[in-house]
Design an enzyme around this catalytic site. Structure first.
Site, PDB file in Angstrom:
ATOM      1  N   GLU A  58       0.841  -1.196   0.000  1.00  0.00           N
ATOM      2  CA  GLU A  58       0.000   0.000   0.000  1.00  0.00           C
ATOM      3  C   GLU A  58       0.872   1.240   0.000  1.00  0.00           C
ATOM      4  O   GLU A  58       0.522   2.266  -0.590  1.00  0.00           O
ATOM      5  CB  GLU A  58      -0.934  -0.006   1.212  1.00  0.00           C
ATOM      6  N   HIS A  69     -11.478  -6.568   8.249  1.00  0.00           N
ATOM      7  CA  HIS A  69     -12.075  -6.304   6.937  1.00  0.00           C
ATOM      8  C   HIS A  69     -13.375  -5.544   7.142  1.00  0.00           C
ATOM      9  O   HIS A  69     -14.328  -5.724   6.401  1.00  0.00           O
ATOM     10  CB  HIS A  69     -12.350  -7.610   6.177  1.00  0.00           C
TER      11      HIS A  69
END
Ligand SMILES: Cc1ncc(C[n+]2csc(CCOP(=O)(O)OP(=O)(O)O)c2C)c(N)n1
Ligand SMILES: Cc1ncc(C[n+]2csc(CCOP(=O)(O)OP(=O)(O)O)c2C)c(N)n1
Ligand SMILES: [Mg+2]
Ligand SMILES: [Mg+2]
Lengths: 337, 367, 337, 367
Positions: free
Chosen positions: C71, C140
């Site tokens: 990321e 998540h």
């Protein structure tokens, strides 16, 4: 700088806030050999501000050491150490440089106890100089406590006096959970802040605020370097006949809500002072708690005096940071709006 | 490119002078654990397909890779796993109930129903809590190893990651710190060629993963990850080096993710069937079977017994797990900190005093 | 999924929120060749949720491509591209996994225009699925918009309908500054949310809220998947004779304060609904604004219905997330306290 | 350990077959820029000592390292610098006023007084805005290079970092992405042996910084960083490779930080005097001078003229800078976004309407 070697000494010493932090680390490293201190330049140099001075000399390079230039590595390894049973104190040179480690802090340190059902824990202290006031400009001045306050699993602490600095740091080291220990660098060596600190073992429990000044007309909530600003404003307000109470929460998470609410219920007015950019700052959280739990006592709007919603400037730093003028105006506003 | 060490040859013989000479008992234990791991993965995937658990993630094809590595450790050594090494739980003698309860996130789950399936934590066997964010365990393993060294203990630490994990921030700092402090840690990268749909050639331009070790001043070793003896041998050496104070090693096990990434993924959409078939032929269990046959340890009975007893005990554990209740509502507020806070108490009470049933609407997990 | 190729089409199509996002990217990639889309698994696979499906096929591997698993690299390179004159759309697979890139977002993307005196700019869109509701458990499911809202220099957007999803995403891509575009994954394919979306060019300006439902007795402020929850609660409240107004700010920063304040001044009551953990959530910011600027109109406490101050659980997800029961109770609380 | 390429020999001759054969004009330009850079650093440090500017950070000893590299670029190529390459501004013909105003953070500062001294931004010469966080420019340079490649432009990108910067997250992902996408970027690591008080041996266990290139599938080259011709030659090749579409290179310039880390640091507290003296003897300007002498380009007059004209123009710029006002208070609220917001307007007005003087208390910058 004289360090305290054991918890057995007593009496008081006059110290700067920075000396008190150094004293706390000396004390705990002597008390508990699980305590280690590491970070960039904390060893031989003793930290860029000098907070860790003398630790390597005293406790050796295994217990106080320099790291490569990676905050991610500093916190990642600190988490591993804590999980394995040490009591690491990781120094981040400036709070502005903590973000390469953000994942390890919010995804790991904060969540290890919870996600493992309590099997593993992460008793870790992350120390970082925070806030403006040293002409550090854009990247050596920010106050980002709000990010950490919004992360369940972390405790967030910020002292405003030498005595609290020592007592809160020792309490943080002994805490069984990760603590973000934010140091108001502006007042590290401020002689007006310098004060008496108990020698040896000295603990200020996390989660308990401090009434800095009693008053009846308006409550100021401030932490870190802003306590000074609040005090100055309170004095000026006193000249105008306003009696101001000041609360320093000392621990931002978990927050001493009762102390704040009790004060606001008494005074009927609240101003929260905080260096960080206004939007999303922890000042908003405190205002929201008041609006939720003490609305019926309020005699005026809950005012916030904060940094502006801009990145931190260099030249105009003094205008960016909340000062007594702005706090005073906000106090007046809660009376006349 | 460095050739990966292989020991078990096509005919089942060990390459000359390379056989680690494990005892028959050890070999049987490894074999049974491989089989149980495979059976467990199959059962769990079926459960997921039947909607009885929410998610699963298989290790099929990587049994040699993770079991051979972990077998090189002592029980007192610590593991910082990724999510694709379930066999290690079995190898270390985990209670199957503890494994299966985790899939269901029920009241018996050691993680108290807080993580998705396969995110085990098992302190009793020095198996650290698995995290979803890729790579974070790497620098943590280094940190724990630094701690053991400071304390002058001789514990060794082993951490796992995928080929994708080598791109993470923590790979870089975890290996760098380990190199600088000569920490007793073994980094095992299971290079299964894929990170979900991204092939390893798009993950890095490095010729091998092992080659990355040089950047951190440590040895890097490449090994045939479907050959359990080769994996064991390489890791054994790395573990010994670590224990002797000679510092860390990066081991690359070259293997293949036979299944889709997880129960939510369909690899046929991005992966070549021919590639899959090539690797399927190199199945690590069959490979090891050939060696065991050659050694006269394997028999059809052994295989049958290993398979059947695995099925039986897993099914029994599933049955028990399905009978267990959900974690209590109150438990949701535990373990945020050692002690609760006034805020958490208030929130716990506020939820407890709520009337009416909770809502039951959810989307589907895609990954 | 049918994509719109040019801005010239007209008419309406019925789409899920996810299809609308896909349509927006198709539209803008066709309109402007500076727009590129990248991230983990966004190419051939079309994203783990399918949001980027068809883009690589249509626009080639140079304009829609997979990245290594970093990321930090995704955002770092996106910043470089934006500075150099592209219009990158960087996908982060789950908002929970954005933290390795946090430094590039808060220290770089957010500050480049300011720190360079306006010489360099960073027109970048970071898309990430956010929030709970898919049984994704601990990692998540999180809603961390507050971190980004507290970062001057970033805009923060979250749609709650397909039409807004498309219109806001196109506006974000055309914006000259970095935008955090947070997607409520719970309602990606929710058939109750599915709705009409204008074909071709369709823009919903940033900074403008939406009155979801008009009412006179109490204002609910909610965004993303919580708008659904607010609507359900409002219906139930209506059965009890309460007339509820719902505001979806759509853009969290810059916030449409006038719309919220006007509504609260009208209704005299406010409940803010937000998935994130309570302490330090953006719900607090909105409550603080109300307590600061509309206190004299309030007839009850400003209530917040939020996630709890724990990490996100797996099994008990439905209890963790605010639901209509909790919102309804909070509405009642603003009447009877 | 790879030997670092050296060209200028002790007697000032170029090693056989290695002289890049720059024109006399080019050589003089380089020399003058080195001298001006040194003079500028000295003047600025003096200003800091006198309390006229708040902070400074010197590049003394590293002039060859950063000027030799940047000289290998075309003007249309882009730079993503760290904070220790001020000479590049001069090399690219920056207006001295723009440089000096930045130190003062005055109304003429291109950055509008928002960053500490030495954090230049100069769009007119393709010099990207300098950031304090170590390493962030690395992946950004890769991204810009990816963009140029997508657009089929032939721009080359050069980014700088210190030895400490190689430990950053962005080093890892920046080089990894560049390797994967074969981006036209040159990574120059100025290994000046120290990251504040941390020596490079404690920064990484890698034998060299250049060796780290292998982990990303790109060439790594080690060069004598105090030899401007060697640095130029190596970078020239790297730039050409990049422009030809052959991908990125990591260049390690082996050099030394002659000064303390910054105006706030005192290196004598942690650094060995003997080490310092050894490096002092390898001064890059004197080294280049020997070559120029040998080439009959250097003369005492040239040196004097270079030094004097540098002093003069810098002093003049300082004088002008000190006369300029601070940025306007209003300007503090500009450039957060392209357009202002209602919130910013409200805050701007609130500050503007404040009565009485601002407070003037500040601590000292330590770093
Ligand atoms: C930081 C982070 N980014 C993205 C993801 C989503 N994700 C889960 S697994 C995976 C691929 C991992 O590949 P690899 O490391 O090779 O391991 P493997 O699955 O092949 O065992 C991704 C991208 C994640 N979990 N964490
Ligand atoms: C992320 C981050 N961490 C810490 C710092 C504080 N800091 C400023 S310069 C520096 C050392 C940098 O060393 P190196 O990369 O070798 O560059 P040099 O100063 O030697 O040119 C440090 C630790 C920072 N600026 N950014
Ligand atoms: Mg993989
Ligand atoms: Mg250096």
């Amino acid at each position: 700088m004289t360090a305290t070697d054991t918890g057995k000494e007593s009496g008081m010493k006059t110290m700067t806030l920075l000396e008190a932090l150094n004293d706390a680390m000396h004390t705990e490293m002597a008390n508990d050999d699980r305590v280690v201190v590491f970070g960039e330049d904390v060893g031989l140099k003793g930290g860029v501000f000098g907070t860790t001075q003398g630790l390597q000399e005293k406790f050796g390079t295994e217990r106080c050491f320099d790291t490569p230039l990676s905050e991610c590595g500093i916190i990642g390894t600190a988490v591993g150490m804590a999980v394995y049973g040490m009591r690491p104190i990781a120094e981040i040179q400036f709070l502005d440089f903590i973000y390469p480690a953000f994942d390890q802090i919010v995804s790991e340190a904060a969540k290890i106890r919870y996600r493992s059902g309590g099997e593993y824990t992460c008793p870790l202290v992350i120390r970082a100089p925070s806030g403006g006031g040293i002409r550090g400009g854009h990247y050596h001045s920010q106050s980002s406590e709000a990010y950490f306050c919004h992360t369940p699993g972390l405790k967030v602490v910020m002292p405003s006096t030498p005595s609290d600095a020592k007592g809160l740091l020792i309490a943080s080291i002994r805490d069984e959970d990760p603590v973000m220990f934010l140091e108001p660098k502006k007042i590290y060596r401020d002689l007006k802040v310098k004060g008496e600190v108990p020698a040896g073992e000295h603990i200020v429990p996390l989660g308990k605020g401090r009434v800095v000044r009693e008053g009846t007309d308006c409550t100021l909530v401030a932490w870190g370097a802003m306590v000074q600003v609040a005090e100055k404003a309170a004095e000026q307000a006193a000249e105008r006949g306003r009696s101001i109470e000041i609360i320093d929460p000392r621990t931002l998470v978990p927050l001493d809500e009762p102390m704040i609410l009790e004060s606001v219920k008494k005074t009927g007015r609240a101003v929260i002072v905080c260096e960080a950019p206004r939007t999303g700052s922890y000042a908003g959280e405190i205002a929201a708690i008041i609006a939720e739990k003490a609305i019926e006592y309020l005699e005026g709007p809950v005012a916030r005096v904060t940094g502006f919603d801009t990145p931190f400037p260099y030249t105009l730093e003094n205008l960016y940071m909340p000062d007594a003028r702005r706090v005073l105006r906000a106090i007046e506003h809660t009376f006349n709006w | 490119m460095t050739k990966a060490l292989t020991i078990i040859e096509n005919d089942g013989k060990a390459a000359k002078g390379k056989d680690p000479n494990l005892s028959a008992e050890q070999l049987e234990k490894l074999y049974r654990t491989m089989v149980t791991t495979r059976v467990m993965d199959e059962r769990a995937l079926a459960l997921q397909r039947q909607g009885r658990i929410g998610f699963y993630l298989m290790s099929t094809g990587q049994e040699a890779s993770h079991l051979g590595s972990a077998f090189a450790l002592q029980d007192s050594d610590w593991l910082f796993p990724a999510y694709r090494q379930p066999g290690i739980l079995l190898l270390r003698g985990a209670d199957l109930d503890d494994v299966v309860n985790e899939w269901f996130g029920n009241a018996g789950d050691l993680c108290k129903g807080r993580q998705m399936p396969v995110h085990y934590s098992m302190r009793s066997i020095n198996f650290f809590s698995i995290s979803s964010p890729i790579g974070t365990q790497i620098s943590q393993a280094t940190g724990a190893a630094m701690a053991a060294k400071i304390r002058k203990e001789d514990t060794v630490f082993m951490t796992f990651m995928g080929d994708g994990g080598t791109s993470s921030n923590d790979f870089h700092c975890g290996l760098n710190f380990a190199g600088v402090y000569k920490s007793p840690v073994v980094f095992v990268c299971e290079n299964n060629q894929w990170a979900i749909s991204v092939p390893v050639e798009q993950q890095t331009a490095s010729e091998t993963i092992a080659a990355k070790a040089q950047a951190y001043g440590m040895p890097g070793v490449r090994v045939d990850g479907n050959d359990i003896l080769a994996v064991y041998r390489v890791c054994r050496e790395a573990v010994e080096r670590a224990r002797q104070g000679e510092g860390p090693t990066l081991v690359e096990t070259v293997t293949y993710r036979i299944g889709s990434h997880s129960s939510s993924d369909d690899a046929s959409r991005y992966r070549d069937q021919a590639e899959w078939e090539r690797w399927k032929e190199r199945d690590p269990i069959q490979r090891f079977q050939r060696y065991l046959k050659h050694k006269k340890i394997w028999s059809e009975e052994l295989e049958k017994d290993a398979t059947e007893s695995a099925k039986e005990s897993i099914n029994a554990a599933i049955k028990r797990a399905e009978e267990r209740a959900e974690p209590s509502i109150d438990s949701m507020f535990d373990d945020v900190y050692m002690n609760t806070t006034p805020q958490l108490d208030e929130q716990r009470e506020s939820l407890a005093s709520l009337e009416g049933p909770a809502e039951e609407e959810q989307g589907a997990f895609p990954l």
